[in-house]
Design an enzyme around this catalytic site. Structure first.
Site, PDB file in Angstrom:
ATOM      1  N   GLU A  68      -0.070  -3.763  11.759  1.00  0.00           N
ATOM      2  CA  GLU A  68       0.654  -3.448  10.528  1.00  0.00           C
ATOM      3  C   GLU A  68       2.106  -3.906  10.659  1.00  0.00           C
ATOM      4  O   GLU A  68       2.725  -4.351   9.703  1.00  0.00           O
ATOM      5  CB  GLU A  68       0.585  -1.939  10.275  1.00  0.00           C
ATOM      6  CG  GLU A  68       1.147  -1.522   8.947  1.00  0.00           C
ATOM      7  CD  GLU A  68       0.880  -0.076   8.654  1.00  0.00           C
ATOM      8  OE1 GLU A  68       1.834   0.729   8.770  1.00  0.00           O
ATOM      9  OE2 GLU A  68      -0.263   0.270   8.306  1.00  0.00           O
TER      10      GLU A  68
ATOM     11  N   HIS B 171       4.986   0.296  -0.474  1.00  0.00           N
ATOM     12  CA  HIS B 171       5.746  -0.591   0.401  1.00  0.00           C
ATOM     13  C   HIS B 171       4.796  -1.669   0.922  1.00  0.00           C
ATOM     14  O   HIS B 171       3.594  -1.585   0.710  1.00  0.00           O
ATOM     15  CB  HIS B 171       6.382   0.198   1.568  1.00  0.00           C
ATOM     16  CG  HIS B 171       5.389   0.840   2.462  1.00  0.00           C
ATOM     17  ND1 HIS B 171       4.687   1.987   2.113  1.00  0.00           N
ATOM     18  CD2 HIS B 171       4.950   0.493   3.699  1.00  0.00           C
ATOM     19  CE1 HIS B 171       3.879   2.319   3.107  1.00  0.00           C
ATOM     20  NE2 HIS B 171       4.008   1.426   4.076  1.00  0.00           N
TER      21      HIS B 171
ATOM     22  N   HIS C 203       3.637  -4.854   3.965  1.00  0.00           N
ATOM     23  CA  HIS C 203       3.593  -5.303   5.360  1.00  0.00           C
ATOM     24  C   HIS C 203       3.105  -6.744   5.409  1.00  0.00           C
ATOM     25  O   HIS C 203       2.371  -7.198   4.526  1.00  0.00           O
ATOM     26  CB  HIS C 203       2.622  -4.454   6.192  1.00  0.00           C
ATOM     27  CG  HIS C 203       2.989  -3.026   6.311  1.00  0.00           C
ATOM     28  ND1 HIS C 203       4.004  -2.587   7.123  1.00  0.00           N
ATOM     29  CD2 HIS C 203       2.470  -1.924   5.703  1.00  0.00           C
ATOM     30  CE1 HIS C 203       4.093  -1.263   7.032  1.00  0.00           C
ATOM     31  NE2 HIS C 203       3.177  -0.842   6.166  1.00  0.00           N
TER      32      HIS C 203
ATOM     33  N   HIS D 148      -1.705 -10.449  -0.797  1.00  0.00           N
ATOM     34  CA  HIS D 148      -0.853 -10.249  -1.967  1.00  0.00           C
ATOM     35  C   HIS D 148      -1.471  -9.281  -2.973  1.00  0.00           C
ATOM     36  O   HIS D 148      -1.370  -9.468  -4.179  1.00  0.00           O
ATOM     37  CB  HIS D 148      -0.492 -11.586  -2.621  1.00  0.00           C
ATOM     38  CG  HIS D 148       0.504 -12.352  -1.826  1.00  0.00           C
ATOM     39  ND1 HIS D 148       0.150 -13.117  -0.731  1.00  0.00           N
ATOM     40  CD2 HIS D 148       1.851 -12.429  -1.932  1.00  0.00           C
ATOM     41  CE1 HIS D 148       1.239 -13.662  -0.222  1.00  0.00           C
ATOM     42  NE2 HIS D 148       2.287 -13.256  -0.911  1.00  0.00           N
TER      43      HIS D 148
ATOM     44  N   CYS E 214       5.778   7.009   4.033  1.00  0.00           N
ATOM     45  CA  CYS E 214       4.930   5.907   3.566  1.00  0.00           C
ATOM     46  C   CYS E 214       4.124   6.276   2.318  1.00  0.00           C
ATOM     47  O   CYS E 214       3.184   5.575   1.961  1.00  0.00           O
ATOM     48  CB  CYS E 214       3.999   5.444   4.683  1.00  0.00           C
ATOM     49  SG  CYS E 214       4.884   4.697   6.065  1.00  0.00           S
TER      50      CYS E 214
ATOM     51  N   HIS F 164       0.851  -1.189   0.000  1.00  0.00           N
ATOM     52  CA  HIS F 164       0.000   0.000   0.000  1.00  0.00           C
ATOM     53  C   HIS F 164       0.880   1.229   0.000  1.00  0.00           C
ATOM     54  O   HIS F 164       2.102   1.149   0.085  1.00  0.00           O
ATOM     55  CB  HIS F 164      -0.953   0.001   1.214  1.00  0.00           C
ATOM     56  CG  HIS F 164      -0.311   0.405   2.499  1.00  0.00           C
ATOM     57  ND1 HIS F 164      -0.808   1.411   3.308  1.00  0.00           N
ATOM     58  CD2 HIS F 164       0.798  -0.043   3.138  1.00  0.00           C
ATOM     59  CE1 HIS F 164      -0.046   1.537   4.383  1.00  0.00           C
ATOM     60  NE2 HIS F 164       0.934   0.658   4.301  1.00  0.00           N
TER      61      HIS F 164
END
Length: 115
Positions: free
Chosen positions: A105, A28, A30, A67, A24, A15
């Site tokens: 997260e 990137h 998580h 994914h 952010c 995201h």
């Protein structure tokens, strides 16, 4: 007496935040962990709801996120708070007795949505 049970799920996703100059704001990923909690009365079978039933109803929601690029799935700013709220609404539509959703997260940060 209030009784609450929980089941945890994991998913990996990418995201980015739509906040200019924020670290952010670039894509990137998580490894998210989600805890779904259900509260209610214990029925004659000794359960609020069977864990297998939670898994059956929640896994399709998690698969929508796993994914994926969350910005293209959720069509919102993908903060932990917004993701947790989205999951809460989806989970409650499926189960009806969701009392809390916690999303991690990272190991040290996340969000909680509760009824």
């Amino acid at each position: 007496m209030k009784t609450t049970i929980f089941k945890e799920f994991t998913f990996c996703a990418a995201h980015k935040l739509n906040i200019p100059d924020h670290e952010c704001s670039v894509i990137h990923g998580h490894n998210y962990r989600v805890r779904i909690e259900c509260s209610g009365n214990i029925k004659k079978d000794g359960m609020i709801i069977d864990f297998k039933e939670i898994k059956k109803r929640i896994e399709p929601i998690i698969k929508k996120l796993d994914h994926k690029f969350l910005n293209e799935v959720l069509f919102m700013d993908t903060t932990s708070e917004n993701i947790a709220n989205w999951i809460f609404k989806q989970a409650n539509d499926q189960l009806g007795n969701v009392s809390r959703v916690t999303i991690f997260e990272t190991d040290t940060c996340g969000a909680i949505v509760e009824r």
